[in-house]
Design a protein around this motif. Structure first.
Motif, mmCIF file in Angstrom:
data_model
loop_
_atom_site.group_PDB
_atom_site.id
_atom_site.type_symbol
_atom_site.label_atom_id
_atom_site.label_comp_id
_atom_site.label_asym_id
_atom_site.label_seq_id
_atom_site.Cartn_x
_atom_site.Cartn_y
_atom_site.Cartn_z
ATOM 1 N N TRP A 100 0.838 -1.201 0.000
ATOM 2 C CA TRP A 100 0.000 0.000 0.000
ATOM 3 C C TRP A 100 0.873 1.251 0.000
ATOM 4 O O TRP A 100 0.606 2.219 -0.715
ATOM 5 N N ASN A 101 1.936 1.238 0.802
ATOM 6 C CA ASN A 101 2.743 2.439 1.031
ATOM 7 C C ASN A 101 3.750 2.737 -0.062
ATOM 8 O O ASN A 101 4.193 3.882 -0.194
ATOM 9 N N ASN A 102 4.174 1.745 -0.837
ATOM 10 C CA ASN A 102 5.149 1.982 -1.892
ATOM 11 C C ASN A 102 4.613 3.015 -2.878
ATOM 12 O O ASN A 102 3.430 2.977 -3.232
ATOM 13 N N THR A 103 5.453 3.940 -3.313
ATOM 14 C CA THR A 103 4.975 4.980 -4.231
ATOM 15 C C THR A 103 4.597 4.415 -5.600
ATOM 16 O O THR A 103 3.773 5.005 -6.304
ATOM 17 N N LYS A 104 5.181 3.264 -5.970
ATOM 18 C CA LYS A 104 4.874 2.650 -7.266
ATOM 19 C C LYS A 104 3.604 1.804 -7.148
ATOM 20 O O LYS A 104 3.408 1.116 -6.140
ATOM 21 N N PRO A 105 2.736 1.825 -8.155
ATOM 22 C CA PRO A 105 1.533 0.974 -8.130
ATOM 23 C C PRO A 105 1.907 -0.501 -8.036
ATOM 24 O O PRO A 105 2.875 -0.953 -8.657
ATOM 25 N N THR A 106 1.134 -1.249 -7.259
ATOM 26 C CA THR A 106 1.398 -2.668 -7.031
ATOM 27 C C THR A 106 0.221 -3.513 -7.517
ATOM 28 O O THR A 106 -0.938 -3.132 -7.360
ATOM 29 N N ILE A 107 0.544 -4.662 -8.112
ATOM 30 C CA ILE A 107 -0.475 -5.574 -8.640
ATOM 31 C C ILE A 107 -0.207 -6.974 -8.099
ATOM 32 O O ILE A 107 0.890 -7.513 -8.255
ATOM 33 N N ALA A 108 -1.207 -7.576 -7.462
ATOM 34 C CA ALA A 108 -1.090 -8.953 -6.983
ATOM 35 C C ALA A 108 -1.732 -9.901 -7.985
ATOM 36 O O ALA A 108 -2.771 -9.585 -8.575
ATOM 37 N N VAL A 109 -1.114 -11.068 -8.163
ATOM 38 C CA VAL A 109 -1.649 -12.107 -9.052
ATOM 39 C C VAL A 109 -1.873 -13.361 -8.219
ATOM 40 O O VAL A 109 -0.914 -13.989 -7.758
ATOM 41 N N ALA A 110 -3.126 -13.737 -8.019
ATOM 42 C CA ALA A 110 -3.445 -14.898 -7.183
ATOM 43 C C ALA A 110 -3.813 -16.108 -8.041
ATOM 44 O O ALA A 110 -4.473 -15.975 -9.076
ATOM 45 N N HIS A 111 -3.368 -17.280 -7.585
ATOM 46 C CA HIS A 111 -3.790 -18.539 -8.194
ATOM 47 C C HIS A 111 -3.778 -19.596 -7.109
ATOM 48 O O HIS A 111 -3.168 -19.413 -6.046
ATOM 49 N N GLY A 112 -4.451 -20.698 -7.332
ATOM 50 C CA GLY A 112 -4.448 -21.794 -6.357
ATOM 51 C C GLY A 112 -5.159 -21.401 -5.080
ATOM 52 O O GLY A 112 -6.382 -21.490 -4.982
#
Length: 274
Positions: A100-112
């Motif tokens: 959340w805090n990182n200035t760069k946008p973050t994307i999570a990829v969920a599987h399983g």
């Protein structure tokens, strides 16, 4: 640039303007242990400082995104006092909230599977993709634990949050999680990273400063609504839950440490039926 060291239990890669972190502890369903947490934090800090990186993707190798925090490692630490639990849970909380805090946008990829702390980490990311067969859940109440980062009420409605957190159901479908507004895309099985990469490329093609300032502005709207204060109160509640020294809790933790979580849950269920 690619770094892959077995002892790190993560893989780190920069592909064009996209930083990629891959949890690489497949034999334990990428459960978050000390190695994964500390090396992920180091990688995230490097991405933060690297102007080449404009977006960050986090994913997992093997059969699952992650089963959440490593309860086996936690049980072996013999933690009991409130101060000891505070130190551990604050570290867990910061591990989640760095996305959340990182200035760069973050994307999570969920599987399983995306369970417990892993779902909280996914909610802390700015965007999230899940493959169709992914199963989600926050089962903490089933084994007498609390929520490290109480993000669910902020990422979904209160009723959805209560459904997630009070039932302890850990087999919630990707479609249901999508309907709750917790993920942005459902991808075909095996295609989650591909879908996330497309989103990351779209973000990276935009003006970096504009993207970062806009992300910060969106986050600030939550923080002005006292989200951070609420999360810290939730963390205090978790510390109290984990440091509870009731006889049932002590016996549950003893069985969990010596015989495993499954045996501890069976003991608790049998005890409650008496």
């Amino acid at each position: 640039v690619r770094i892959s060291e077995k002892e790190m239990e993560i893989e780190v890669e920069i592909r064009s303007h996209i930083g990629i972190i891959t949890f690489n502890r497949p034999s334990s369903l990428n459960a978050f242990n000390t190695n994964i947490m500390r090396n992920t934090q180091a990688a995230m800090q490097k991405f933060e400082e690297n102007d080449q990186v404009r977006c960050i993707i986090v994913k997992g190798n093997g059969r699952a995104f992650s089963a959440g925090f490593d309860m086996k490692e936690s049980a072996q630490r013999n933690i009991s006092t409130e101060n000891e639990w505070r130190e551990v849970l604050e570290e867990d909380f910061n591990f989640i909230m760095q996305f959340w805090n990182n200035t760069k946008p973050t994307i999570a990829v969920a599987h399983g599977h995306c369970i417990g702390g892993a779902l909280e980490l996914l909610m802390a990311c700015d965007l999230a993709v899940a493959e169709k067969s992914t199963l989600f859940g926050e089962p903490e109440v089933r084994f007498g634990s609390g929520i490290v980062a109480m993000l669910a009420p902020w990422m979904a409605t209160p009723k959805h949050a209560k459904e997630l957190l009070l039932t302890g159901n850990n087999e919630i479908s990707a479609q249901r999680i999508y309907d709750m507004g917790i993920i942005n895309r459902i991808a075909d099985n095996g295609k989650g990273f591909e879908v996330a990469l497309k989103l990351a490329h779209e973000i990276s093609a935009a003006a970096p400063k504009s993207v970062q300032i806009t992300k910060n502005s969106i986050n600030r709207s939550y923080e002005l609504a006292k989200m951070k204060e609420a999360l810290l109160e939730g963390l205090e509640a978790d510390i109290k839950i984990e440091s509870d020294l009731s006889p049932e809790r002590i016996e549950f933790n003893h069985i969990r440490k010596n015989q495993g979580l499954k045996a501890a849950i069976e003991w608790r269920d049998q005890n409650k039926n008496k």
